[in-house]
Motif scaffolding. Sequence first.
Motif, PDB file in Angstrom:
ATOM      1  N   ASP A  27      10.570  38.620 -39.918  1.00 51.42           N
ATOM      2  CA  ASP A  27      11.597  38.947 -38.920  1.00 51.42           C
ATOM      3  C   ASP A  27      11.677  40.464 -38.711  1.00 51.42           C
ATOM      4  O   ASP A  27      11.793  40.937 -37.569  1.00 51.42           O
ATOM      5  CB  ASP A  27      12.964  38.404 -39.365  1.00 51.42           C
ATOM      6  CG  ASP A  27      12.997  36.894 -39.344  1.00 51.42           C
ATOM      7  OD1 ASP A  27      12.242  36.298 -38.550  1.00 51.42           O
ATOM      8  OD2 ASP A  27      13.771  36.301 -40.132  1.00 51.42           O
ATOM      9  N   ASN A  78       8.573  41.510 -36.811  1.00 47.43           N
ATOM     10  CA  ASN A  78       8.675  41.206 -35.372  1.00 47.43           C
ATOM     11  C   ASN A  78       9.574  42.217 -34.651  1.00 47.43           C
ATOM     12  O   ASN A  78       9.281  42.644 -33.534  1.00 47.43           O
ATOM     13  CB  ASN A  78       9.225  39.793 -35.169  1.00 47.43           C
ATOM     14  CG  ASN A  78       8.168  38.733 -35.415  1.00 47.43           C
ATOM     15  OD1 ASN A  78       6.978  38.985 -35.218  1.00 47.43           O
ATOM     16  ND2 ASN A  78       8.588  37.555 -35.851  1.00 47.43           N
ATOM     17  N   ASP A 103       2.761  31.214 -40.970  1.00 49.92           N
ATOM     18  CA  ASP A 103       2.470  30.942 -39.568  1.00 49.92           C
ATOM     19  C   ASP A 103       2.876  32.177 -38.757  1.00 49.92           C
ATOM     20  O   ASP A 103       3.971  32.725 -38.960  1.00 49.92           O
ATOM     21  CB  ASP A 103       3.275  29.704 -39.112  1.00 49.92           C
ATOM     22  CG  ASP A 103       2.913  29.290 -37.693  1.00 49.92           C
ATOM     23  OD1 ASP A 103       2.379  28.185 -37.529  1.00 49.92           O
ATOM     24  OD2 ASP A 103       3.158  30.080 -36.764  1.00 49.92           O
ATOM     25  N   THR A 146       3.118  32.270 -35.370  1.00 54.01           N
ATOM     26  CA  THR A 146       3.524  31.920 -34.011  1.00 54.01           C
ATOM     27  C   THR A 146       4.686  32.783 -33.527  1.00 54.01           C
ATOM     28  O   THR A 146       4.745  33.185 -32.363  1.00 54.01           O
ATOM     29  CB  THR A 146       3.931  30.434 -33.945  1.00 54.01           C
ATOM     30  OG1 THR A 146       2.820  29.636 -34.358  1.00 54.01           O
ATOM     31  CG2 THR A 146       4.324  30.033 -32.535  1.00 54.01           C
ATOM     32  N   SER A 147       5.610  33.110 -34.444  1.00 55.35           N
ATOM     33  CA  SER A 147       6.761  33.920 -34.029  1.00 55.35           C
ATOM     34  C   SER A 147       6.337  35.316 -33.583  1.00 55.35           C
ATOM     35  O   SER A 147       7.010  35.943 -32.758  1.00 55.35           O
ATOM     36  CB  SER A 147       7.773  34.024 -35.179  1.00 55.35           C
ATOM     37  OG  SER A 147       7.250  34.798 -36.246  1.00 55.35           O
ATOM     38  N   GLN A 187       5.385  34.993 -30.037  1.00 56.01           N
ATOM     39  CA  GLN A 187       6.598  34.883 -29.203  1.00 56.01           C
ATOM     40  C   GLN A 187       7.284  36.238 -29.032  1.00 56.01           C
ATOM     41  O   GLN A 187       7.857  36.520 -27.978  1.00 56.01           O
ATOM     42  CB  GLN A 187       7.531  33.847 -29.831  1.00 56.01           C
ATOM     43  CG  GLN A 187       6.952  32.432 -29.734  1.00 56.01           C
ATOM     44  CD  GLN A 187       7.638  31.432 -30.640  1.00 56.01           C
ATOM     45  OE1 GLN A 187       8.376  31.817 -31.562  1.00 56.01           O
ATOM     46  NE2 GLN A 187       7.394  30.152 -30.421  1.00 56.01           N
ATOM     47  N   THR A 188       7.183  37.082 -30.061  1.00 55.58           N
ATOM     48  CA  THR A 188       7.723  38.447 -29.942  1.00 55.58           C
ATOM     49  C   THR A 188       6.918  39.248 -28.924  1.00 55.58           C
ATOM     50  O   THR A 188       7.477  39.981 -28.088  1.00 55.58           O
ATOM     51  CB  THR A 188       7.670  39.152 -31.309  1.00 55.58           C
ATOM     52  OG1 THR A 188       8.483  38.424 -32.229  1.00 55.58           O
ATOM     53  CG2 THR A 188       8.178  40.583 -31.207  1.00 55.58           C
ATOM     54  N   ARG A 239       7.911  38.150 -25.492  1.00 50.65           N
ATOM     55  CA  ARG A 239       9.212  38.708 -25.088  1.00 50.65           C
ATOM     56  C   ARG A 239       9.065  40.154 -24.642  1.00 50.65           C
ATOM     57  O   ARG A 239       9.646  40.573 -23.623  1.00 50.65           O
ATOM     58  CB  ARG A 239      10.205  38.597 -26.262  1.00 50.65           C
ATOM     59  CG  ARG A 239      11.599  39.096 -25.948  1.00 50.65           C
ATOM     60  CD  ARG A 239      12.604  38.550 -26.960  1.00 50.65           C
ATOM     61  NE  ARG A 239      12.373  39.029 -28.312  1.00 50.65           N
ATOM     62  CZ  ARG A 239      12.955  40.101 -28.846  1.00 50.65           C
ATOM     63  NH1 ARG A 239      13.835  40.799 -28.122  1.00 50.65           N
ATOM     64  NH2 ARG A 239      12.704  40.481 -30.070  1.00 50.65           N
ATOM     65  N   SER A 288      -2.733  29.679 -36.263  1.00 53.43           N
ATOM     66  CA  SER A 288      -1.523  29.746 -35.424  1.00 53.43           C
ATOM     67  C   SER A 288      -1.839  29.758 -33.934  1.00 53.43           C
ATOM     68  O   SER A 288      -0.914  29.601 -33.110  1.00 53.43           O
ATOM     69  CB  SER A 288      -0.722  31.020 -35.756  1.00 53.43           C
ATOM     70  OG  SER A 288      -0.369  31.075 -37.099  1.00 53.43           O
ATOM     71  N   ALA A 321       0.735  29.226 -30.815  1.00 56.67           N
ATOM     72  CA  ALA A 321       1.093  30.512 -30.189  1.00 56.67           C
ATOM     73  C   ALA A 321       0.846  30.471 -28.681  1.00 56.67           C
ATOM     74  O   ALA A 321       1.687  30.902 -27.885  1.00 56.67           O
ATOM     75  CB  ALA A 321       0.284  31.641 -30.829  1.00 56.67           C
ATOM     76  N   SER A 379       3.232  28.070 -26.757  1.00 58.95           N
ATOM     77  CA  SER A 379       4.662  28.409 -26.689  1.00 58.95           C
ATOM     78  C   SER A 379       4.923  29.763 -26.034  1.00 58.95           C
ATOM     79  O   SER A 379       6.042  30.270 -26.082  1.00 58.95           O
ATOM     80  CB  SER A 379       5.258  28.411 -28.109  1.00 58.95           C
ATOM     81  OG  SER A 379       4.625  29.390 -28.912  1.00 58.95           O
ATOM     82  N   THR A 380       3.891  30.364 -25.435  1.00 61.92           N
ATOM     83  CA  THR A 380       4.055  31.651 -24.746  1.00 61.92           C
ATOM     84  C   THR A 380       3.385  31.579 -23.375  1.00 61.92           C
ATOM     85  O   THR A 380       2.565  30.688 -23.115  1.00 61.92           O
ATOM     86  CB  THR A 380       3.424  32.794 -25.556  1.00 61.92           C
ATOM     87  OG1 THR A 380       2.022  32.515 -25.758  1.00 61.92           O
ATOM     88  CG2 THR A 380       4.100  32.961 -26.905  1.00 61.92           C
TER      89      THR A 380
END
Length: 453
Positions: free
Chosen positions: A40, A43, A93, A95-96, A99-100, A103, A134, A138, A141-142
């Motif tokens: 976190d 990211n 993973d 993937t987040s 997604q960052t 964004r 991933s 990834a 979801s993007t």
Amino acid sequence: MLIHPEEILETIKMVSNENLDIRTVTMGINLRGCSHPDIDTFNENVYNRIMYYAKDLVKTTNEIQNLYGIPIINKRISVTPIAIVAESCDATDFTSVAQTLDRAAEDTGVDFIGGFSALVQKGMTPGDMKLINSIPRALASTNKVCSSVNVATTKAGINMDAVALMGKVIKETAEMTKDNSGIGCAKLVVFANAPEDNPFMAGAFHGIGEPDCVINVGVSGPGVVNSAVRALKDPTLGDISECIKKTAFKITRMGEMVGKEAARRLHAQFGVLDLSLAPTPAVGDSVAAILEAMGLESCGTHGTTAALALLNDAVKKGGSMASSSVGGLSGAFIPVSEDEGMIRAVQRGSLSLDKLEAMTSVCSVGLDMIAVPGDTPSSTLAAIIADEMAIGMINRKTTAVRVIPAPGTKVGDMIEFGGLLGTAPVMPVHKFSSEQFISRGGRIPAPIQSLTN
């Protein structure tokens, strides 16, 4: 510099009638300072870093576009390969992270962001494995994230374990984005000898030898070259080469001017100008049309590889004179879905997957934006990748594969991606199995360089 009115009118004609534009201005951003064990926090560091450098990228390029009257089609960001900077994260993973990146791309207003990438030509670290595993989630979801994996170099050979894995990743990505014809695969490329300063997606990433922030530019221009060649009266191939060199010089000069101005305004270094001729789905803005203007009845027939070699060499010779720093891929792109002439050639039956593979031995990038039937086995996809990596490895050049096994499709179907990604006719692959060859794994050794035949 004295500029004649005829030259001004010529440039206006290139822009208004022949699809001349700056294909992309790409900002490369170093993320190595963002590493952190907590994903976190990592990211958050990544998002803040991208926003710090790229918040004015779109506004600035739009201002330059209005100032010079030259269309700048894409504004993009490339970042340090995520597998490197996320290696220390505790997460299993990544993937987040994608997604960052997505964004940040949305908030800066760019078209794409590249760098969800790994360099595994000699072997895979735990971070590389996490990233590659991933990729399907990834990309599903993007919207704006692009991914690339370098699996081979001339110095290291071909990592066949990674090749086999990428065959499975491509299949899984297609399946997870099946509602959009497997579009996730259009944002995923497998490389040999990947350049670290490439401004083109899906393969752009910010190489580890690059400065903190850099501007790389890619020009377009197939429509201009096509028009210039067709205007010649009964030329020899030497005349055609000279014509393309002069045209490439003019196109490149424009890109150099835009790139340096963008870098100055954004307080970044100017990196490279990529000399690639990059087609678009627009009629006439086609590399295949240039080859046919040289005298081929249809792109893909005998002589196509020779004509493409002439084109590629002439663009490099003319363009290199006009730029202070040439890099990236620099060659003619031959994507199928993004080139109206290539699509027609496939539909006529003159252009096959095997001929495209042969053409990649004399140009960049490789087998690009090619749709194949959805039931193509992952081992066949991996074997297609292996063949293309071998061409790059032996010939000391960049090659790549961007192939889309569109779920539920068969040979002859048409897949619509929209925008620059265009429309892809589904092409046949060989029906004979490569399963045993691919399953052997290991590494194909690097080639000896003194015996070149």
